[in-house]
Enzyme design. Structure first.
Site, PDB file in Angstrom:
ATOM      1  N   GLU A   6     -15.203 -17.984  34.996  1.00  0.00           N
ATOM      2  CA  GLU A   6     -14.152 -17.004  34.729  1.00  0.00           C
ATOM      3  C   GLU A   6     -13.140 -17.061  35.865  1.00  0.00           C
ATOM      4  OE1 GLU A   6     -16.774 -13.620  34.426  1.00  0.00           O
ATOM      5  OE2 GLU A   6     -16.363 -12.980  36.471  1.00  0.00           O
TER       6      GLU A   6
ATOM      7  N   HIS B 162     -15.447  -7.482  36.521  1.00  0.00           N
ATOM      8  CA  HIS B 162     -16.241  -8.001  37.635  1.00  0.00           C
ATOM      9  C   HIS B 162     -15.431  -7.935  38.927  1.00  0.00           C
ATOM     10  CE1 HIS B 162     -18.858 -10.699  34.847  1.00  0.00           C
ATOM     11  NE2 HIS B 162     -19.439  -9.538  35.065  1.00  0.00           N
TER      12      HIS B 162
END
Lengths: 381, 289
Positions: B209, B246
């Protein structure tokens, strides 16, 4: 959490980092009092949590009292890159002989603190070419001692007293980095004015996850209206500029959901991660919030692992009972307790997709102007 | 075969008496994990799901020969729990806890490295060697034993992709979550090396990511690998400067963007999927050859 420059400088000052003389003002009158005290010329710096203030007209200089009044009147209360300026920092304008850059942060790949420094200060560090950046990795067990500072200073071309001054500055910055759980301690530019090193600007970002052990730090909130509302509900939310509201469970899958919508030609309105194992209540709150943002479509994408699909279905119904959904719902559920969830939804005239792609395509189609669905929702836009 | 854990791994659960700890202890046991002990200070002598609880990790090792630990304790206590496990001689440490201050993570990683401990997390779903043992929190139903290694920075997205693999009849050797925080114990490179050496792993899935540069670093290693890698990167539409859930998923100061990751992976010969369901298609194709 980012701190305003003046708050960062307050922390720097307490640690003994040399700074320009200055004070904080909320009115042109206060700015004038501080300016008189410092003497001319002075700098007037808007206090907003964004970079590039100078280019955006948020930093002004004044050579006399009239200019102080005019410039501080212009800046105070104005909008700067979407932020309202409520305070200005009034500082002595230094003679600048040389500008440097120095920062301490953590390198996520090396998993260690790292000091970055450059003799090309005053511009964004990402615009400085690699050969002009000095990098020193810190062993967290050892910390920063003067020799490390001297070594960086040598590479920046400093000698003698300046080298020692720089070295002591880096130690102080590292102390602050560790003491306050900082993500970033940055001085840009660090200026040499005569034989002194002075921190002209200050950036200080603190780890949100560590705020609980810093009760004395101010609590600052930044962000869009909906981001602040979501934060108050304990949700992980980012405002985007589209019209398809999104709720998914897990940061990675939420990002992937936004990407999928965009790839299919849609425009996601937000990032909202309801969490890996969210229960009915927080999910209902998240959905209500999305409904309040008045999107064209609400897309719910759940992979049931620890999250139970039937809990998601119940959260949807809970919201549906008390509020009207403004926009069509597109629901994708798969995994734990999928069948129960589908039954619960069907009993209430709702349906769900099993495939993430199919559901995303449907959401995109519904948001298109040609879908004929404008005004179908019961809410007024 | 599998990497890092198998059916013989002896697991201690730190924080076993908490809500998450006890729930996931049961789930891990249901999967077949050899849970041998729990630790909650002050609760020594208790039992949870028939598992003996001790006051310290050292005692769990002494009496039950635990060699792996999973941490479910709240964030403010997680650093001490990790230090205790590392100091007591645990070999594989899984930290599930979210929101651990990253300065604590820096210290935990430092200690793990110095003691040669394999540290998974913080903010990780854990690790599962399919059909053998699971340490962490992923749903049991998604895994099938087979030839594919999976390594990822996220949880639910990995479940989605692993579930797709299993539905297509493509099983897994080991699936591992590095953790979503900015500072975690392992990087893609560490796990890719293990998969490259593992006899039963025939292909690897890398789920990355935005944020940081470990996908770029992984690409350098992938060029020297003999096994094919299929990738997916989340965050194509993420704006810069925003944390996407996150702590580690942020494009900042000009680094960590989507494009650079995808391009480096492609240059290294990785087949990068544009949408999650393509991953299983690509892997199935590769394995047919």
């Amino acid at each position: 959490m980012k701190l305003y420059e003046y708050l960062a400088k307050g922390i720097f000052r307490a640690e003994g980092i040399p700074l320009p003389k200055g004070g904080i003002a909320q009115t042109p009158e206060e700015a004038l009092i501080i300016a008189r005290d410092i003497g001319f010329p002075i700098a007037i710096k808007s206090q907003v949590l964004t970079g590039g203030r100078g280019k955006a007209g948020g930093i002004a200089f004044a050579n006399n009292e009239n200019e102080v009044t005019n410039e501080s009147t212009r800046i105070l209360g104005s909008m700067l890159k979407g932020f309202k300026v409520e305070k200005v920092l009034v500082e002595e304008k230094l003679t600048i002989d040389k500008e440097y850059y120095v920062s301490i942060t953590a390198d996520s790949f090396l998993k260690k603190p790292i000091i970055l420094a450059s003799s090309q200060g005053g511009v964004d560090i990402e615009d400085v070419s690699e050969e002009y950046i000095v990098k020193k990795v810190v062993d967290i067990d050892i910390g920063v001692y003067a020799y490390l500072g001297r070594e960086i200073a040598r590479k920046l071309g400093m000698q003698g007293d300046l080298m020692n001054e720089f070295s002591s500055l880096v130690i102080k910055m590292y102390n602050l980095f560790r003491k306050y759980d900082a993500e970033l301690v940055e001085i840009n530019p660090l200026v040499r004015s005569g034989d002194k090193l002075i921190a002209l600007d200050a950036r200080f970002n603190v780890d949100d996850d560590a705020l609980y052990r810093h009760p004395n730090l101010p609590r600052l909130t930044e962000g869009e209206e909906w981001e602040l509302k979501a934060k108050a509900l304990g949700l992980s939310y980012v405002q985007l500029d589209g019209d398809i509201a999104v709720m998914a469970n897990g940061a990675g899958i939420t990002m992937a959901t936004l990407d999928l919508l965009a790839i299919f030609g849609g425009r996601p309105a937000n990032f909202l991660d309801a969490g890996g194992g969210a229960a009915v209540e927080p999910m209902a709150k998240a959905l209500s919030l999305l409904n309040d943002t008045k999107p064209k479509v609400i897309f719910i994408n759940i992979f049931g692992g620890i999250t139970r699909c039937d809990d998601v279905a119940r959260a949807i119904l809970k919201v549906k009972k008390t509020t009207d959904f403004c926009a069509p719902l597109v629901i994708r559920l798969t995994g734990t307790r999928e069948e129960e969830a589908i039954t619960v939804l069907q009993e209430n005239n709702l349906s769900a997709y099993k495939s993430m792609e199919e559901a995303a395509r449907k959401a995109v189609a519904l948001a298109k102007p040609a879908s004929g669905l404008e005004g179908v929702g019961k809410c007024q836009y | 075969m599998s990497i890092l854990i198998n059916k013989n791994t002896r697991v201690v659960v730190q924080g076993i008496t908490g809500k998450q700890g006890s729930f996931h202890t049961k789930e891990m046991m249901n999967y077949g994990t050899n849970i041998v002990a729990g630790v909650t200070p002050g609760r020594g002598g208790m039992e949870v799901e028939g598992i003996p609880v001790f006051d310290t990790v050292a005692e769990a090792i002494e009496k039950q020969q635990a060699d792996a630990s999973v941490i479910f304790v709240p964030a403010p206590l997680a650093k001490e729990a990790a230090f205790e496990a590392i100091g007591a001689g645990i070999k594989v440490l899984v930290i599930v806890t979210e929101h651990i201050p990253f300065h604590d993570a820096l210290q935990i990683v430092d200690y793990s490295v110095k003691k040669n401990v394999v540290q998974i997390g913080p903010n990780s779903f854990g690790i599962c060697s399919a059909g053998q043992a699971k340490i962490g929190i992923p749903p049991n139903s998604i895994f099938t034993p087979g030839p594919v290694g999976v390594v990822s920075r996220s949880g639910t997205l990995t479940y989605e992709i692993v579930s797709n693999l299993s539905l297509r009849g493509v099983g897994q050797t080991t699936c591992l979550g590095l953790g979503g925080d900015s500072v975690v114990g392992l990087s893609f490179v560490d796990i890719l090396r293990l998969f490259e050496k593992d006899n039963e792993t025939r292909a690897v899935v890398l789920i990355g990511e935005i944020g940081g540069r470990q996908e770029e670093e992984a690409s350098i290693y992938i060029k020297s690998m003999t096994k094919p890698v299929v990738g997916y990167i989340a965050g194509k539409s993420a704006p810069p400067g925003k944390r996407m859930g996150h702590a580690g998923a942020i494009i900042e100061r000009g680094a960590g963007g989507f494009k650079s990751k995808v391009e480096s992976l492609k240059q290294a010969g990785v087949k990068v999927a544009e949408i999650p369901s393509q991953v299983a298609d690509y892997v199935a194709d590769l394995l047919k050859r």
